[in-house]
Design a protein around this motif. Structure first.
Motif, PDB file in Angstrom:
ATOM      1  N   HIS A 126     -47.335  -8.452  17.441  1.00  0.00           N
ATOM      2  CA  HIS A 126     -45.905  -8.420  17.769  1.00  0.00           C
ATOM      3  C   HIS A 126     -45.600  -7.278  18.742  1.00  0.00           C
ATOM      4  O   HIS A 126     -44.848  -7.460  19.712  1.00  0.00           O
ATOM      5  N   LEU A 127     -46.182  -6.104  18.495  1.00  0.00           N
ATOM      6  CA  LEU A 127     -45.970  -4.980  19.408  1.00  0.00           C
ATOM      7  C   LEU A 127     -46.525  -5.282  20.797  1.00  0.00           C
ATOM      8  O   LEU A 127     -45.922  -4.924  21.817  1.00  0.00           O
ATOM      9  N   LEU A 128     -47.684  -5.936  20.840  1.00  0.00           N
ATOM     10  CA  LEU A 128     -48.258  -6.311  22.133  1.00  0.00           C
ATOM     11  C   LEU A 128     -47.353  -7.296  22.862  1.00  0.00           C
ATOM     12  O   LEU A 128     -47.143  -7.187  24.076  1.00  0.00           O
ATOM     13  N   ALA A 129     -46.800  -8.255  22.119  1.00  0.00           N
ATOM     14  CA  ALA A 129     -45.900  -9.230  22.738  1.00  0.00           C
ATOM     15  C   ALA A 129     -44.637  -8.560  23.256  1.00  0.00           C
ATOM     16  O   ALA A 129     -44.142  -8.888  24.340  1.00  0.00           O
ATOM     17  N   VAL A 130     -44.101  -7.599  22.491  1.00  0.00           N
ATOM     18  CA  VAL A 130     -42.899  -6.882  22.937  1.00  0.00           C
ATOM     19  C   VAL A 130     -43.183  -6.086  24.203  1.00  0.00           C
ATOM     20  O   VAL A 130     -42.350  -6.013  25.114  1.00  0.00           O
ATOM     21  N   SER A 131     -44.377  -5.496  24.283  1.00  0.00           N
ATOM     22  CA  SER A 131     -44.705  -4.690  25.462  1.00  0.00           C
ATOM     23  C   SER A 131     -44.856  -5.531  26.721  1.00  0.00           C
ATOM     24  O   SER A 131     -44.786  -4.999  27.829  1.00  0.00           O
ATOM     25  N   LEU A 132     -45.061  -6.829  26.565  1.00  0.00           N
ATOM     26  CA  LEU A 132     -45.225  -7.712  27.720  1.00  0.00           C
ATOM     27  C   LEU A 132     -43.923  -8.398  28.119  1.00  0.00           C
ATOM     28  O   LEU A 132     -43.930  -9.280  28.981  1.00  0.00           O
ATOM     29  N   LEU A 133     -42.823  -8.011  27.486  1.00  0.00           N
ATOM     30  CA  LEU A 133     -41.513  -8.557  27.837  1.00  0.00           C
ATOM     31  C   LEU A 133     -40.800  -7.647  28.821  1.00  0.00           C
ATOM     32  O   LEU A 133     -41.072  -6.444  28.898  1.00  0.00           O
TER      33      LEU A 133
END
Length: 221
Positions: A47-54
């Motif tokens: 989830h943190l990785l996905a947030v960082s790619l937004l």
């Protein structure tokens, strides 16, 4: 010829292991529990990785359980890696981890090989002192005063040399070195190898599994 007339009972069966219904249920429960633990462990990190790619403006609209980014943007990573403190932190981590691991492994291997020699004077006393560091952990304050007295404060060496030899990993290597056949060491000595050549050309190649293990431990911990 003997293999051709071997009894079928002596040959290993290619069929799967037969399990009772109860064993199958237990196996399914164990696998399901492990998979659930893996999912619960990986979900926050993904989830943190996905947030960082937004893109920064779209973070607020992302679901807390989602692991796939709604869009793709590297703005956050560009902003993060452009900060001088982050760059310095990454450089420090690489330097301390790389140099520290090499020094830790070399120092641990040398000390373990010395303590593995039963003819070493004072071997039991030194080994007892090593065990005492496991039972009685001095804490960070005595270590701070040691580094201060050595003049290593505010330097990389205060972090790299801090616990350069871990007692647990030292014991692992000592036990491994003690299992090396003495005949190999005697053969190397008869071939004219000095103690250093024996250690680096005979002992260390045989100790690759143990060295790989403690290297991984030093990298992580």
């Amino acid at each position: 010829m003997m293999r051709a007339f071997a009894s079928p009972l002596s040959r290993p069966s290619r069929r799967g292991v037969h399990r009772t219904p109860l064993e199958r249920v237990e196996y399914a429960l164990i696998v399901s529990t492990l998979l659930l633990m893996v999912v619960l462990t990986l979900q926050p990190m993904l989830h943190l990785l996905a947030v960082s790619l937004l893109a920064p403006g779209r973070v607020a609209g992302m679901n807390g359980l989602s692991v796939l980014p709604d869009g793709f943007s590297l703005d956050v990573w560009r902003l993060l890696l452009a900060h001088p403190n982050v760059q310095r932190g990454l450089l420090n981590s690489l330097l301390i981890t790389g140099a520290g691991t090499v020094i830790n492994v070399v120092a641990t291997a040398l000390m373990a090989w010395a303590l593995a020699q039963r003819a070493l004077p004072g071997r039991r006393v030194i080994f007892l002192a090593v065990l005492l560091t496991i039972v009685f952990e001095p804490g960070i304050i005595p270590d701070y005063f040691v580094m201060k007295r050595l003049g290593l404060l505010d330097s990389y060496w205060s972090v790299i040399l801090y616990k350069a030899v871990n007692a647990w990993y030292l014991i692992i290597l000592i036990r491994f070195f003690e299992e090396i056949p003495k005949e190999l060491l005697e053969a190397a000595e008869l071939d004219g190898a000095n103690p250093f050549q024996t250690f680096f050309r005979v002992v260390l190649p045989l100790a690759k599994p143990a060295l790989a293990t403690i290297t991984l431990f030093y990298l992580v911990f």
